[in-house]
Design a protein around this motif. Structure first.
Motif, PDB file in Angstrom:
ATOM      1  N   GLN A  86       6.233 -18.704 115.822  1.00 39.69           N
ATOM      2  CA  GLN A  86       6.957 -18.192 116.981  1.00 39.69           C
ATOM      3  C   GLN A  86       7.776 -19.263 117.694  1.00 39.69           C
ATOM      4  O   GLN A  86       8.691 -18.930 118.442  1.00 39.69           O
ATOM      5  CB  GLN A  86       5.977 -17.508 117.940  1.00 39.69           C
ATOM      6  CG  GLN A  86       5.358 -16.255 117.316  1.00 39.69           C
ATOM      7  CD  GLN A  86       4.314 -15.601 118.197  1.00 39.69           C
ATOM      8  OE1 GLN A  86       3.148 -15.958 118.156  1.00 39.69           O
ATOM      9  NE2 GLN A  86       4.729 -14.645 118.996  1.00 39.69           N
ATOM     10  N   HIS A  92      -2.517 -18.296 112.186  1.00 39.27           N
ATOM     11  CA  HIS A  92      -1.993 -17.386 113.210  1.00 39.27           C
ATOM     12  C   HIS A  92      -0.915 -16.505 112.567  1.00 39.27           C
ATOM     13  O   HIS A  92       0.284 -16.693 112.779  1.00 39.27           O
ATOM     14  CB  HIS A  92      -1.441 -18.180 114.397  1.00 39.27           C
ATOM     15  CG  HIS A  92      -1.233 -17.360 115.640  1.00 39.27           C
ATOM     16  ND1 HIS A  92      -1.813 -17.663 116.857  1.00 39.27           N
ATOM     17  CD2 HIS A  92      -0.505 -16.241 115.869  1.00 39.27           C
ATOM     18  CE1 HIS A  92      -1.443 -16.767 117.763  1.00 39.27           C
ATOM     19  NE2 HIS A  92      -0.643 -15.895 117.192  1.00 39.27           N
ATOM     20  N   GLU A 112      -7.007 -13.266 115.718  1.00 40.46           N
ATOM     21  CA  GLU A 112      -6.920 -11.800 115.756  1.00 40.46           C
ATOM     22  C   GLU A 112      -6.958 -11.125 114.379  1.00 40.46           C
ATOM     23  O   GLU A 112      -5.994 -10.426 113.996  1.00 40.46           O
ATOM     24  CB  GLU A 112      -5.640 -11.379 116.487  1.00 40.46           C
ATOM     25  CG  GLU A 112      -5.552 -11.872 117.907  1.00 40.46           C
ATOM     26  CD  GLU A 112      -4.335 -11.305 118.649  1.00 40.46           C
ATOM     27  OE1 GLU A 112      -3.484 -10.666 118.016  1.00 40.46           O
ATOM     28  OE2 GLU A 112      -4.259 -11.486 119.880  1.00 40.46           O
ATOM     29  N   GLU A 130       8.860 -12.914 119.159  1.00 39.61           N
ATOM     30  CA  GLU A 130       7.699 -12.032 119.301  1.00 39.61           C
ATOM     31  C   GLU A 130       7.596 -11.037 118.131  1.00 39.61           C
ATOM     32  O   GLU A 130       7.742  -9.825 118.310  1.00 39.61           O
ATOM     33  CB  GLU A 130       7.758 -11.338 120.669  1.00 39.61           C
ATOM     34  CG  GLU A 130       6.618 -10.404 121.006  1.00 39.61           C
ATOM     35  CD  GLU A 130       5.230 -10.938 120.700  1.00 39.61           C
ATOM     36  OE1 GLU A 130       4.955 -12.099 121.045  1.00 39.61           O
ATOM     37  OE2 GLU A 130       4.431 -10.194 120.095  1.00 39.61           O
TER      38      GLU A 130
HETATM   39  C1  FCB Z   1      -0.948 -11.685 120.498  1.00 42.02           C
HETATM   40  C2  FCB Z   1      -0.554 -12.664 119.399  1.00 42.02           C
HETATM   41  C3  FCB Z   1       0.543 -13.612 119.824  1.00 42.02           C
HETATM   42  C4  FCB Z   1       1.618 -12.907 120.618  1.00 42.02           C
HETATM   43  C5  FCB Z   1       1.008 -12.129 121.748  1.00 42.02           C
HETATM   44  C6  FCB Z   1       1.994 -11.442 122.636  1.00 42.02           C
HETATM   45  O1  FCB Z   1      -1.585 -10.586 119.949  1.00 42.02           O
HETATM   46  O2  FCB Z   1      -1.664 -13.444 119.015  1.00 42.02           O
HETATM   47  O3  FCB Z   1       1.058 -14.234 118.676  1.00 42.02           O
HETATM   48  O4  FCB Z   1       2.325 -12.085 119.774  1.00 42.02           O
HETATM   49  O5  FCB Z   1       0.116 -11.160 121.219  1.00 42.02           O
END
Ligand code: FCB
Length: 425
Positions: free
Chosen positions: A20, A116, A161, A384
């Motif tokens: 990002q 990530h 996540e 994003e």
């Molecule tokens: C989370 C992600 C991050 C970003 C935020 C807004 O779920 O980990 O990379 O996209 O949302």
């Protein structure tokens, strides 16, 4: 004005991820994905992103330190470190080393995520997380990072996540590889948790004192009609699949896929964390809907709090942050809020959002949650994912065309909290 104090040594920072912000991560699956028309809603590309790889990381992190932050969560890019299977790139390791050294000089504790959302192309080409080979490749990479950065980095997040990734990329079709196959999704989730556990052990072998954890996105899910039995039932299932299954794997060492699939042992996963990272963005209200087959017959019906582009970021609901931290307390490990923030392109909601959510963290601490730090997402506006550049989360505005920076009002609100280790009551 009365103020709520945080424990000494509390980490105050912001979070970013490699793809990002770095720019030109041409060797990963996301870069490829972005090239296809329609994949990114505003038709943008990550491109130069925030130009961190070329040196602006140092500038932006210096600004973070000036804003009173004492930590930063960032990720290393697997496709740079290991551009071909089993082949490491010393120059990439060196680049990150310089960055971590710079952070230490600034007084910023690095919290480093190893995965990530972006895979090297070679890994994507062999099936991504559906391929069990990635479990061992990831653990080997984790050990290599601990070996090369262990003198500068002691807090590691293995996987960011896993459920979000699986939902969007394997069960769903919006992130690469977009297979849209629930079975692939379940296999990928299992491998991600095994990869986390393998990395946990691999890092500890090299760096016994390291703090190694995993990061979960845990929205608060509540029935839209609190007393309606079907709303309650579908909410329970969504929460089970999205939030509870992973906690269960950590607690009990079993991986329990939903519905008819057999219980699968995952003994290495049990207890495999020194802390848990919570990413919290909001609440969803779930209503029974017989047509929502892919979502366990539950549709999200909350009213949007802010206008949020195509992606539903949920309802702003600080109480949910307290709730999820207290839920995680049962794991008996220290906790970090590894992400929390709001998509607010005009920075109207963000200043109040920060104060409310930091207070919510304070409430959780008072009720016994061992929270050690809070990382706002994000330091800078950045790329994003499917929203491209149209969803802005930064404390500092970035113009991706000119690379100009402009701290927003919320940056100062957060700085006051960071500098004083307190929030107005
Ligand atoms: C989370 C992600 C991050 C970003 C935020 C807004 O779920 O980990 O990379 O996209 O949302």
């Amino acid at each position: 004005m009365a103020r709520l104090s945080f424990p000494d040594g509390f980490l105050w920072g912001t979070a970013t991820s490699s793809h990002q912000v770095e720019g030109y991560n041409v060797n990963n699956d996301w870069w490829q994905w972005e090239q296809h028309p329609g994949h990114i809603h505003d038709h943008s590309r990550s491109g130069a992103a925030c130009d961190w790889w070329n040196g602006r990381a140092e500038e932006d992190l210096s600004l973070a330190a000036q804003l009173g932050q004492n930590a930063h969560r960032l990720s290393v890019e697997w496709s740079r470190l290991e551009p071909a299977c089993g082949v490491y790139n010393p120059a990439a390791f060196e680049r990150y080393r310089r960055l971590f050294q710079h952070m230490r000089t600034l007084g910023l504790t690095p919290v480093v995520t190893l995965y990530h959302f972006t895979l090297p192309r070679w890994a994507a080409n062999i099936g991504g997380w559906t391929n069990p080979l990635l479990v061992s490749r990831f653990a080997t990479l984790a050990a290599e990072c601990a070996r090369r950065f262990g003198d500068l980095v002691s807090i590691w997040c293995t996987v960011n996540e896993p459920a979000v990734l699986v939902y969007n990329a394997y069960a769903g079709r919006v992130w690469p590889p977009g297979t849209g196959n629930l079975l692939h999704g379940l296999r990928a989730l299992r491998h991600l948790l095994l990869a986390h556990a393998a990395a946990y052990r691999a890092i500890h072998e090299v760096q016994p004192d390291a703090q190694v954890g995993i990061v979960f996105n845990m929205p608060l899910l509540e029935p839209a009609r609190p007393h309606h039995p079907l709303d309650r039932q579908v909410t329970f299932w969504q929460d089970w699949v999205f939030n509870e299954a992973k906690l269960r794997a950590l607690r009990a060492g079993v991986f329990v896929p939903p519905l008819a699939f057999p219980l699968q042992p995952a003994p290495h996963v049990q207890g495999s964390c020194d802390f848990v990272g919570l990413n919290y963005y909001g609440r969803y209200l779930v209503r029974f809907d017989v047509t929502a087959t892919g979502d366990f017959f539950g549709r999200h019906v909350q009213q949007p709090t802010v206008s949020r582009g195509h992606t539903d970021w949920g309802q702003i609901y600080p109480e949910g942050l307290t709730h999820q931290l207290l839920r995680l307390r049962a794991l008996g490990r220290p906790l970090y809020v590894t992400e929390n923030g709001v998509c607010d392109n005009l920075d109207v909601v963000r200043p109040g959002h920060i104060v409310e959510h930091v207070r919510a963290v304070h409430r959780a601490i008072q009720q016994g949650a061992d929270v050690r730090g809070y990382f706002h997402w994000s330091l800078v506006d950045n790329f994003e994912w499917v929203e491209g550049w149209s969803a802005r989360f930064g404390l500092i505005a970035v113009n991706p065309f000119t690379q100009e920076r402009r701290p927003k009002a919320s940056a100062e609100v957060y700085a006051e909290i960071c500098r004083t280790n307190r929030v107005p009551a």
